[in-house]
Design a protein around this motif. Structure first.
Motif, PDB file in Angstrom:
ATOM      1  N   PRO A   1       0.495  -1.169   0.055  1.00 43.05           N
ATOM      2  CA  PRO A   1       0.002   0.075   0.120  1.00 43.05           C
ATOM      3  C   PRO A   1       0.825   1.266   0.133  1.00 43.05           C
ATOM      4  O   PRO A   1       1.973   1.351   0.389  1.00 43.05           O
ATOM      5  CB  PRO A   1      -0.774  -0.137   1.305  1.00 43.05           C
ATOM      6  CG  PRO A   1      -0.103  -0.812   2.164  1.00 43.05           C
ATOM      7  CD  PRO A   1       0.733  -1.868   1.453  1.00 43.05           C
ATOM      8  N   TYR A   2       0.258   2.185  -0.538  1.00 40.69           N
ATOM      9  CA  TYR A   2       0.950   3.676  -0.553  1.00 40.69           C
ATOM     10  C   TYR A   2      -0.210   4.398  -0.140  1.00 40.69           C
ATOM     11  O   TYR A   2      -1.187   4.467  -0.612  1.00 40.69           O
ATOM     12  CB  TYR A   2       1.524   4.113  -1.889  1.00 40.69           C
ATOM     13  CG  TYR A   2       0.926   4.058  -3.009  1.00 40.69           C
ATOM     14  CD1 TYR A   2       0.426   5.149  -3.498  1.00 40.69           C
ATOM     15  CD2 TYR A   2       0.917   2.845  -3.946  1.00 40.69           C
ATOM     16  CE1 TYR A   2      -0.496   5.119  -4.560  1.00 40.69           C
ATOM     17  CE2 TYR A   2       0.066   3.032  -4.934  1.00 40.69           C
ATOM     18  CZ  TYR A   2      -0.540   4.299  -5.308  1.00 40.69           C
ATOM     19  OH  TYR A   2      -1.466   4.351  -6.679  1.00 40.69           O
ATOM     20  N   VAL A   3       0.121   5.930   0.091  1.00 39.51           N
ATOM     21  CA  VAL A   3      -0.719   6.853   0.292  1.00 39.51           C
ATOM     22  C   VAL A   3      -0.212   8.289  -0.190  1.00 39.51           C
ATOM     23  O   VAL A   3       1.156   8.226  -0.171  1.00 39.51           O
ATOM     24  CB  VAL A   3      -1.267   6.982   1.521  1.00 39.51           C
ATOM     25  CG1 VAL A   3      -2.087   5.914   2.076  1.00 39.51           C
ATOM     26  CG2 VAL A   3       0.066   7.430   2.746  1.00 39.51           C
ATOM     27  N   ARG A   4      -0.754   9.088  -0.488  1.00 40.16           N
ATOM     28  CA  ARG A   4      -0.378  10.633  -0.848  1.00 40.16           C
ATOM     29  C   ARG A   4      -0.579  11.318   0.383  1.00 40.16           C
ATOM     30  O   ARG A   4      -1.896  11.409   0.725  1.00 40.16           O
ATOM     31  CB  ARG A   4      -0.919  11.082  -2.174  1.00 40.16           C
ATOM     32  CG  ARG A   4      -0.180  12.367  -2.686  1.00 40.16           C
ATOM     33  CD  ARG A   4      -0.729  13.018  -3.869  1.00 40.16           C
ATOM     34  NE  ARG A   4       0.067  14.178  -4.389  1.00 40.16           N
ATOM     35  CZ  ARG A   4      -0.207  15.188  -5.105  1.00 40.16           C
ATOM     36  NH1 ARG A   4      -1.693  15.079  -5.231  1.00 40.16           N
ATOM     37  NH2 ARG A   4       0.564  16.125  -5.561  1.00 40.16           N
ATOM     38  N   ALA A   5       0.265  12.038   0.975  1.00 42.19           N
ATOM     39  CA  ALA A   5       0.121  12.770   2.054  1.00 42.19           C
ATOM     40  C   ALA A   5      -0.663  14.193   1.464  1.00 42.19           C
ATOM     41  O   ALA A   5      -0.406  14.710   0.730  1.00 42.19           O
ATOM     42  CB  ALA A   5       1.415  13.187   2.689  1.00 42.19           C
ATOM     43  N   PRO A   6      -1.366  14.847   2.586  1.00 41.19           N
ATOM     44  CA  PRO A   6      -1.869  15.931   2.208  1.00 41.19           C
ATOM     45  C   PRO A   6      -1.040  17.281   2.148  1.00 41.19           C
ATOM     46  O   PRO A   6      -1.337  18.196   1.606  1.00 41.19           O
ATOM     47  CB  PRO A   6      -3.074  16.154   3.563  1.00 41.19           C
ATOM     48  CG  PRO A   6      -2.428  15.524   4.461  1.00 41.19           C
ATOM     49  CD  PRO A   6      -1.649  14.349   3.964  1.00 41.19           C
ATOM     50  N   GLY A   7       0.013  17.065   2.557  1.00 44.23           N
ATOM     51  CA  GLY A   7       1.160  17.935   2.769  1.00 44.23           C
ATOM     52  C   GLY A   7       2.418  17.286   2.719  1.00 44.23           C
ATOM     53  O   GLY A   7       2.689  16.407   1.798  1.00 44.23           O
ATOM     54  N   ASP A   8       3.356  17.539   3.684  1.00 46.37           N
ATOM     55  CA  ASP A   8       4.472  17.092   3.602  1.00 46.37           C
ATOM     56  C   ASP A   8       4.425  15.509   4.145  1.00 46.37           C
ATOM     57  O   ASP A   8       3.598  14.913   4.948  1.00 46.37           O
ATOM     58  CB  ASP A   8       5.240  17.927   4.894  1.00 46.37           C
ATOM     59  CG  ASP A   8       6.842  17.413   4.939  1.00 46.37           C
ATOM     60  OD1 ASP A   8       7.527  18.134   4.523  1.00 46.37           O
ATOM     61  OD2 ASP A   8       6.992  16.225   5.562  1.00 46.37           O
ATOM     62  N   GLY A   9       5.284  14.704   3.494  1.00 48.68           N
ATOM     63  CA  GLY A   9       5.238  13.314   3.583  1.00 48.68           C
ATOM     64  C   GLY A   9       5.559  12.708   4.688  1.00 48.68           C
ATOM     65  O   GLY A   9       5.211  12.009   5.631  1.00 48.68           O
ATOM     66  N   GLU A  10       6.826  13.483   5.413  1.00 46.97           N
ATOM     67  CA  GLU A  10       7.420  13.211   6.779  1.00 46.97           C
ATOM     68  C   GLU A  10       6.305  13.532   7.801  1.00 46.97           C
ATOM     69  O   GLU A  10       6.065  12.758   8.802  1.00 46.97           O
ATOM     70  CB  GLU A  10       8.633  13.984   7.015  1.00 46.97           C
ATOM     71  CG  GLU A  10       9.889  13.350   6.554  1.00 46.97           C
ATOM     72  CD  GLU A  10      11.194  13.781   6.922  1.00 46.97           C
ATOM     73  OE1 GLU A  10      11.727  13.066   7.716  1.00 46.97           O
ATOM     74  OE2 GLU A  10      11.445  14.893   6.492  1.00 46.97           O
ATOM     75  N   ALA A  11       5.528  14.659   7.698  1.00 48.89           N
ATOM     76  CA  ALA A  11       4.580  14.926   8.496  1.00 48.89           C
ATOM     77  C   ALA A  11       3.491  13.726   8.679  1.00 48.89           C
ATOM     78  O   ALA A  11       3.121  13.562   9.768  1.00 48.89           O
ATOM     79  CB  ALA A  11       3.999  16.256   8.303  1.00 48.89           C
ATOM     80  N   PHE A  12       3.148  13.412   7.434  1.00 50.72           N
ATOM     81  CA  PHE A  12       2.035  12.244   7.482  1.00 50.72           C
ATOM     82  C   PHE A  12       2.475  10.954   7.994  1.00 50.72           C
ATOM     83  O   PHE A  12       1.714  10.390   8.654  1.00 50.72           O
ATOM     84  CB  PHE A  12       1.358  12.246   6.014  1.00 50.72           C
ATOM     85  CG  PHE A  12       0.027  11.352   6.119  1.00 50.72           C
ATOM     86  CD1 PHE A  12      -0.990  11.970   6.911  1.00 50.72           C
ATOM     87  CD2 PHE A  12       0.131  10.159   5.591  1.00 50.72           C
ATOM     88  CE1 PHE A  12      -2.203  11.217   6.589  1.00 50.72           C
ATOM     89  CE2 PHE A  12      -1.031   9.406   5.367  1.00 50.72           C
ATOM     90  CZ  PHE A  12      -2.209  10.011   5.996  1.00 50.72           C
ATOM     91  N   CYS A  13       3.869  10.612   7.670  1.00 54.14           N
ATOM     92  CA  CYS A  13       4.408   9.370   8.319  1.00 54.14           C
ATOM     93  C   CYS A  13       4.431   9.356   9.873  1.00 54.14           C
ATOM     94  O   CYS A  13       3.971   8.637  10.578  1.00 54.14           O
ATOM     95  CB  CYS A  13       5.909   9.263   7.980  1.00 54.14           C
ATOM     96  SG  CYS A  13       6.007   8.782   6.204  1.00 54.14           S
ATOM     97  N   ALA A  14       4.560  10.616  10.371  1.00 54.87           N
ATOM     98  CA  ALA A  14       4.737  10.887  11.913  1.00 54.87           C
ATOM     99  C   ALA A  14       3.057  10.791  12.533  1.00 54.87           C
ATOM    100  O   ALA A  14       2.985  10.299  13.506  1.00 54.87           O
ATOM    101  CB  ALA A  14       5.268  12.374  12.246  1.00 54.87           C
ATOM    102  N   GLN A  15       2.167  11.023  11.524  1.00 58.84           N
ATOM    103  CA  GLN A  15       0.832  10.949  12.073  1.00 58.84           C
ATOM    104  C   GLN A  15       0.478   9.722  12.094  1.00 58.84           C
ATOM    105  O   GLN A  15      -0.526   9.257  13.069  1.00 58.84           O
ATOM    106  CB  GLN A  15      -0.212  12.056  10.959  1.00 58.84           C
ATOM    107  CG  GLN A  15      -1.544  11.755  11.522  1.00 58.84           C
ATOM    108  CD  GLN A  15      -2.403  12.324  10.432  1.00 58.84           C
ATOM    109  OE1 GLN A  15      -2.005  13.186   9.500  1.00 58.84           O
ATOM    110  NE2 GLN A  15      -3.685  11.718  10.341  1.00 58.84           N
ATOM    111  N   LEU A  16       0.907   8.923  11.228  1.00 54.84           N
ATOM    112  CA  LEU A  16       0.469   7.299  11.266  1.00 54.84           C
ATOM    113  C   LEU A  16       1.101   6.650  12.487  1.00 54.84           C
ATOM    114  O   LEU A  16       0.474   5.655  12.785  1.00 54.84           O
ATOM    115  CB  LEU A  16       1.234   6.651  10.084  1.00 54.84           C
ATOM    116  CG  LEU A  16       0.735   7.248   8.545  1.00 54.84           C
ATOM    117  CD1 LEU A  16       1.184   6.508   7.415  1.00 54.84           C
ATOM    118  CD2 LEU A  16      -0.867   7.223   8.583  1.00 54.84           C
TER     119      LEU A  16
END
Length: 339
Positions: free
Chosen positions: A128-143
């Protein structure tokens, strides 16, 4: 983007927040992967790997090999692609793309052809992959904060500033004890900082003593000598704070991992992108054999477990205890580990 010298500061002042591990320690874990870092690594490491059309296929082949490496260790990767860039990072990312000769993945309404190829590859790999709403690292941290992933795999230290509680660097390391695990809770506890104070520390690029004494950037600015340390009128530190603490949020779709589609992979990589077929088929054969051996091991363990009483230690995989590498004091100018 990276935070200047943050890793040096943590090694010096919060050494206990770093653990040195092996990739096998993350078996069974879900890892959010900062895809832009992975692709940039292969673009810069193998810039001349081009197919017969002159296209640099190093990111595609690198992503193929790296993903299979994760899967062979029973790691469940979730690849996160960048969305629309925050203003503070746009220029850096554009410059990085120009240097490597690769179109930036950041656009407001579309995805580059190269990124579409990478996403197609991941679908064929069953990952699986996802496109972050903004910065990819920020979304990784959210996960990680939301409990959807166990850690973030990235080489940039921004993950910690975004609130990611566990950062893995060098997750692809082949040698013993070379995966570097950074724990944000341990960093905060050792430095005696709150998360908000840690963000200000990151913005000040390592001015630990000032943050520990004054606690906020506003207080630091009030107490420093303006003649020896002039503060630029255009310094937008509040924007930098928002970059880390108010990153765009999004709902994560269901994450599903499937078996790789070998026929589809060969057709895509070899017949469309003109990667040498023996490389792809040879790697897939190795992957199949590894998976077969792992299934056999699990079956043997399951069979053996049915014939004896379950013990507490059976629930945990035994790992070799490792001593933390010795790190010399900063004054000695010796470094225990490379950057």
């Amino acid at each position: 983007m990276g935070i200047n010298k943050l890793s040096d500061l943590i090694r010096s002042e919060a050494r206990s927040a770093i653990s040195y591990k092996e990739i096998s320690d993350y078996t069974g874990k879900t890892i959010a992967v900062d895809t832009s870092i992975v692709l940039n690594q292969f673009r810069t490491a193998v810039p001349r790997l081009r197919n017969r059309d002159g296209v640099n296929v190093s990111p595609l082949t690198g992503l193929f090999f790296r993903t299979l490496h994760f899967l062979e260790h029973d790691i469940r990767p979730v690849f996160v692609f960048d969305g629309c860039p925050p203003e503070q990072k746009a220029s850096v990312l554009a410059r990085r793309a120009k240097v490597t000769g690769w179109s930036s993945s950041y656009t407001s309404t579309s995805v580059s052809c190269q990124i579409q190829d990478c996403q197609r590859l991941l679908r064929l790999l069953g990952v699986p992959y996802v496109r972050a709403p903004g910065d990819g690292e920020a979304f990784c941290a959210q996960l990680v904060k939301d409990g959807r992933a166990d850690a973030v795999a990235s080489e940039d230290m921004d993950t910690l500033a975004f609130g990611g509680t566990l950062l893995l660097r060098q997750l692809n390391a082949k040698r013993v004890s070379e995966v570097m695990e950074y724990s944000l809770p341990k960093v905060l506890d050792t430095l005696k900082l709150t998360y908000k104070e840690f963000v200000d520390l990151c913005i000040l690029l390592g001015s630990l003593v000032l943050i520990q004494k004054h606690r906020t950037i506003e207080e630091v600015v009030l107490h420093i000598n303006r003649e020896t340390h002039p503060v630029p009128l255009s310094w937008r530190y509040s924007d930098a704070r928002r970059l880390f603490s108010d990153a765009p949020q999004a709902t994560l779709p269901e994450l599903i991992w499937k078996e790789p589609d070998e026929k589809g992979l060969v057709n895509f990589l070899c017949h469309e992108k003109y990667v040498k077929e023996d490389r792809i088929r040879g790697r897939m054969e190795k992957f199949r054999q590894t998976q077969k051996e792992r299934r056999k091991e699990r079956e043997e363990i399951s069979t053996a477990g049915k014939g004896k009483q379950t013990l507490m230690e059976d629930f945990f995989r035994a790992t070799r205890k490792r001593e933390a590498p010795v790190v010399e004091e900063p004054s000695s100018r010796k470094k225990a580990r490379p950057h």
